[in-house]
Design a protein around this motif. Structure first.
Motif, PDB file in Angstrom:
ATOM      1  N   ILE A  39     -19.104-100.365 102.071  1.00 58.71           N
ATOM      2  CA  ILE A  39     -18.379-100.392 100.799  1.00 58.71           C
ATOM      3  C   ILE A  39     -17.457-101.608 100.803  1.00 58.71           C
ATOM      4  O   ILE A  39     -16.891-101.953 101.843  1.00 58.71           O
ATOM      5  N   GLY A  40     -17.283-102.229  99.667  1.00 57.64           N
ATOM      6  CA  GLY A  40     -16.344-103.341  99.612  1.00 57.64           C
ATOM      7  C   GLY A  40     -16.559-104.190  98.391  1.00 57.64           C
ATOM      8  O   GLY A  40     -17.011-103.696  97.349  1.00 57.64           O
ATOM      9  N   HIS A  41     -16.225-105.480  98.505  1.00 62.58           N
ATOM     10  CA  HIS A  41     -16.525-106.390  97.416  1.00 62.58           C
ATOM     11  C   HIS A  41     -16.670-107.814  97.935  1.00 62.58           C
ATOM     12  O   HIS A  41     -16.224-108.145  99.032  1.00 62.58           O
ATOM     13  N   VAL A  42     -17.329-108.624  97.121  1.00 64.20           N
ATOM     14  CA  VAL A  42     -17.447-110.058  97.393  1.00 64.20           C
ATOM     15  C   VAL A  42     -16.890-110.777  96.176  1.00 64.20           C
ATOM     16  O   VAL A  42     -17.062-110.332  95.039  1.00 64.20           O
ATOM     17  N   ARG A  43     -16.192-111.909  96.434  1.00 70.83           N
ATOM     18  CA  ARG A  43     -15.498-112.584  95.340  1.00 70.83           C
ATOM     19  C   ARG A  43     -15.543-114.093  95.559  1.00 70.83           C
ATOM     20  O   ARG A  43     -15.331-114.561  96.677  1.00 70.83           O
ATOM     21  N   SER A  44     -15.839-114.818  94.496  1.00 69.80           N
ATOM     22  CA  SER A  44     -15.837-116.270  94.603  1.00 69.80           C
ATOM     23  C   SER A  44     -15.738-116.877  93.209  1.00 69.80           C
ATOM     24  O   SER A  44     -15.747-116.161  92.199  1.00 69.80           O
ATOM     25  N   CYS A  45     -15.593-118.180  93.147  1.00 71.60           N
ATOM     26  CA  CYS A  45     -15.649-118.897  91.885  1.00 71.60           C
ATOM     27  C   CYS A  45     -16.714-119.976  92.069  1.00 71.60           C
ATOM     28  O   CYS A  45     -16.540-120.891  92.883  1.00 71.60           O
ATOM     29  N   LEU A  46     -17.792-119.825  91.364  1.00 72.23           N
ATOM     30  CA  LEU A  46     -18.958-120.678  91.600  1.00 72.23           C
ATOM     31  C   LEU A  46     -19.155-121.640  90.440  1.00 72.23           C
ATOM     32  O   LEU A  46     -19.024-121.276  89.268  1.00 72.23           O
ATOM     33  N   ARG A  47     -19.481-122.878  90.780  1.00 73.42           N
ATOM     34  CA  ARG A  47     -19.697-123.927  89.787  1.00 73.42           C
ATOM     35  C   ARG A  47     -21.196-124.011  89.534  1.00 73.42           C
ATOM     36  O   ARG A  47     -21.961-124.453  90.402  1.00 73.42           O
ATOM     37  N   LEU A  48     -21.601-123.576  88.340  1.00 75.94           N
ATOM     38  CA  LEU A  48     -23.031-123.473  88.038  1.00 75.94           C
ATOM     39  C   LEU A  48     -23.366-124.342  86.833  1.00 75.94           C
ATOM     40  O   LEU A  48     -22.493-124.656  86.022  1.00 75.94           O
ATOM     41  N   PRO A  49     -24.641-124.743  86.685  1.00 74.10           N
ATOM     42  CA  PRO A  49     -25.022-125.519  85.503  1.00 74.10           C
ATOM     43  C   PRO A  49     -25.037-124.621  84.256  1.00 74.10           C
ATOM     44  O   PRO A  49     -25.715-123.602  84.234  1.00 74.10           O
ATOM     45  N   CYS A  50     -24.252-125.009  83.219  1.00 76.76           N
ATOM     46  CA  CYS A  50     -24.220-124.254  81.959  1.00 76.76           C
ATOM     47  C   CYS A  50     -25.594-124.364  81.292  1.00 76.76           C
ATOM     48  O   CYS A  50     -26.126-125.465  81.152  1.00 76.76           O
ATOM     49  N   GLN A  51     -26.134-123.236  80.870  1.00 80.23           N
ATOM     50  CA  GLN A  51     -27.473-123.241  80.286  1.00 80.23           C
ATOM     51  C   GLN A  51     -27.462-123.683  78.820  1.00 80.23           C
ATOM     52  O   GLN A  51     -28.507-123.756  78.188  1.00 80.23           O
TER      53      GLN A  51
ATOM     54  N   PRO B  85     -26.783-130.536  74.360  1.00 87.17           N
ATOM     55  CA  PRO B  85     -26.822-132.002  74.315  1.00 87.17           C
ATOM     56  C   PRO B  85     -27.547-132.459  73.057  1.00 87.17           C
ATOM     57  O   PRO B  85     -28.566-131.878  72.693  1.00 87.17           O
ATOM     58  N   GLU B  86     -27.016-133.513  72.379  1.00 89.32           N
ATOM     59  CA  GLU B  86     -27.614-133.970  71.124  1.00 89.32           C
ATOM     60  C   GLU B  86     -28.903-134.736  71.413  1.00 89.32           C
ATOM     61  O   GLU B  86     -28.889-135.699  72.191  1.00 89.32           O
TER      62      GLU B  86
ATOM     63  N   PRO C 154     -36.320-132.964  66.685  1.00 88.81           N
ATOM     64  CA  PRO C 154     -36.599-133.640  67.955  1.00 88.81           C
ATOM     65  C   PRO C 154     -37.809-133.002  68.629  1.00 88.81           C
ATOM     66  O   PRO C 154     -37.938-131.776  68.675  1.00 88.81           O
ATOM     67  N   HIS C 155     -38.701-133.818  69.069  1.00 89.08           N
ATOM     68  CA  HIS C 155     -39.907-133.320  69.708  1.00 89.08           C
ATOM     69  C   HIS C 155     -40.356-134.370  70.710  1.00 89.08           C
ATOM     70  O   HIS C 155     -40.310-135.569  70.407  1.00 89.08           O
TER      71      HIS C 155
END
Ligand code: ZN
Length: 192
Positions: A65-77, A147-148, A177-178
């Protein structure tokens, strides 16, 4: 109490003695997670806080039992930029020795199958974090734009200037755009 996370732990012994572990693990020790997290140039790599406790529940089941915690830098979709995702995942797993025993657990208890006497704590922490990451990480609504596309800017140009736009690979007639619109523009220049 803290252990080096590369060490494998005997979970059955940990349950017998009611051991608890608290600490930090570097992202570099979690290769599957490190693969999807964006590196920061201006800061040290992310770390993961964990708190794990081994015990037996009133039914006699071995639990972690417990928890894991972090702040992760991920690519915004949405904008493809970096987005910081705070992850704080509680965990409660029943330690079992076989898949069959895992199947006999109540639906509200997730299993952690440990065939022998060795549990890879780093892998367990990594699994829980991977499960806790949103399927589509992105900035909050309205906080970023996709992104434009290059072609969208070209469509406002006057016909006289379309030749130069075509030469640079932009098709001024493309409403949407194609990927093939760019090719069509290049072919138009070839014919002329
Ligand atoms: Zn974004």
């Amino acid at each position: 109490m803290s252990i080096a996370l590369s060490d494998h732990l005997d979970p059955w012994r940990a349950v017998r003695y009611g051991l608890a572990f608290t600490g930090e693990v570097a992202l570099s020790q979690l290769p599957r997670l490190a693969e999807i997290v964006l590196a920061r140039e201006d800061a040290p790599p992310a770390r993961v806080d964990y708190r794990l406790r081994f015990e037996r529940d009133p039914e006699g089941r071995a639990l972690v039992i417990g928890h894991v915690r972090s702040c992760l830098r991920l690519p915004c979709q949405r904008c493809l930029g970096a987005v910081e995702i705070a992850v704080d995942a509680p965990l409660r797993l029943a330690l079992v020795k076989t898949d069959q025993l895992a199947g006999e657990l109540p639906d509200d208890i997730d299993p952690c199958v440990v065939a022998g006497d060795s549990l890879d704590l780093a892998a367990l922490i990594e699994d829980e974090l991977l499960l806790a990451i949103p399927a589509v990480p992105r900035h909050g609504d309205g906080l970023c734009q996709p992104p434009e596309p290059v072609q969208a800017r070209a469509s406002s140009r006057s016909p006289e200037r379309s030749a130069s736009a075509s030469e640079s690979g932009l098709d001024p007639s493309a409403e949407k755009p194609h990927p093939f619109a760019v090719l069509a523009g290049i072919r138009g220049v070839d014919k002329a």
